[in-house]
Design an enzyme around this catalytic site. Structure first.
Site, short mmCIF file in Angstrom:
data_model
loop_
_atom_site.label_atom_id
_atom_site.label_comp_id
_atom_site.label_asym_id
_atom_site.label_seq_id
_atom_site.Cartn_x
_atom_site.Cartn_y
_atom_site.Cartn_z
N SER A 143 -3.21 9.02 1.62
CA SER A 143 -3.53 7.75 0.97
C SER A 143 -4.32 6.91 1.96
CB SER A 143 -2.23 7.04 0.59
OG SER A 143 -2.45 5.66 0.34
N TYR A 156 6.21 3.62 1.53
CA TYR A 156 5.11 4.48 1.07
C TYR A 156 4.11 4.70 2.20
CZ TYR A 156 1.18 5.88 -1.96
OH TYR A 156 0.12 6.54 -2.56
C1 GCO Z 1 -0.55 -0.23 -3.74
C2 GCO Z 1 -1.20 0.98 -4.38
C3 GCO Z 1 -1.67 1.97 -3.31
C4 GCO Z 1 -2.42 3.06 -4.00
C5 GCO Z 1 -2.91 4.15 -3.11
C6 GCO Z 1 -3.91 3.67 -2.13
O1 GCO Z 1 0.48 -0.68 -4.23
O2 GCO Z 1 -1.11 -0.68 -2.73
O3 GCO Z 1 -0.30 1.61 -5.27
O4 GCO Z 1 -0.56 2.42 -2.60
O5 GCO Z 1 -1.60 3.66 -4.97
O6 GCO Z 1 -1.83 4.80 -2.48
O7 GCO Z 1 -4.34 4.80 -1.40
#
Ligand code: GCO
Length: 259
Positions: A143, A156
């Site tokens: 990501s 995440y």
């Molecule tokens: C957020 C988004 C991001 C995207 C993606 C970016 O809440 O900032 O969901 O996390 O999904 O991962 O690369």
């Protein structure tokens, strides 16, 4: 060199969103598709119908990519039912948008095991078989949060940052076996995962469109080229790289909101 005919590609989390789009791209390049999902058999069946309607040779398997026993059994079943797996796309992932100090430990652990540990678990089940056959391809879906943080996505980002480094370590250990391990780092894409922060007029929507040089959210199909490249012979000397498909957002500090 981009032809995937005769290859079998397993894509985890491919019943929707970016995983489904990447699987379609691999199928269009000739790969035989093995689709994983874990939500419901109904969702897998629906996705399978879509792949088959599009003319792809696709099979669906429901298993939890965070459960090592389920993964081992599923990989054995797939390689017995279908054929050896030549291409593994570790795409399955979730996000929980909660400020770190408010995030319960169990929610943190769910995000990390789904977005990071699962790639370790599934690769451990698939890669030894690739080694026995002389090689393969592993693509980890990272990501832009592998590089940047943002309020409320700490678990995440930590998982996706770890996945970047796991990609480099997998490449380090497995390249000698002709297994190329690389990653794809999507920027901001129009999927269900981002629907809530993408509505017109939502401050985040305006922020992302302004912050992205391409001036738009990514479409899932925008990932297909990078997926085919990393799955094909065209990337046989590419190891441990993360290809960011992000409209340029990581290339720039952006511009003042009022020019
Ligand atoms: C957020 C988004 C991001 C995207 C993606 C970016 O809440 O900032 O969901 O996390 O999904 O991962 O690369």
């Amino acid at each position: 060199m981009f032809n995937l005919s005769g290859k079998v590609a397993l894509v985890t989390g491919a019943t929707h969103g970016l995983g489904m789009a990447m699987a379609r791209g691999l199928g269009a390049a000739g790969a035989r598709l093995v689709i994983n999902g874990n939500s419901s058999q109904e969702k897998i069946d629906k996705a399978m119908a879509a792949f088959q309607d599009a003319g792809f040779d696709a099979s669906g398997y429901r298993f939890d990519v965070t459960n090592e026993n389920e993964v081992k059994a599923a990989i054995a079943e797939i390689e017995s039912d279908i054929a050896p797996i030549d291409i593994l796309v570790n795409n399955a992932g979730i996000i929980r948008r909660v400020p770190l100090l408010e995030m319960p430990l169990d929610e943190w652990e769910l995000v990390v095991k789904t977005d990071l540990t699962s790639a370790f678990i599934v690769s451990k089940a698939v890669v030894p078989r690739m080694m026995q056959r002389g090689g393969g391809k592993v693509i980890n879906i990272c990501s832009m949060m592998s590089e940047l943080g943002r309020d409320s996505v700490g678990a995440y980002a930590a998982a996706k940052g770890g996945l970047k480094m796991l990609t480099r370590n997998m490449a380090t250990e497995w390249a000698r076996h002709n297994i190329q391990v690389n990653g794809i780092g999507p920027g901001y894409f129009a999927t269900e995962q981002t629907r809530s922060i993408r509505v017109d007029g939502h401050p985040f929507n305006d922020f992302i469109v302004g912050r992205t040089p391409a001036g738009r959210w990514g479409n899932p199909e925008d990932l297909q080229g990078a997926a085919v490249f990393l799955a094909s012979a065209a990337s046989d000397f590419v190891n441990g790289q993360i290809i960011y498909v992000d409209g340029g957002i990581l290339a720039t500090i952006g511009k003042p909101s009022k020019e």
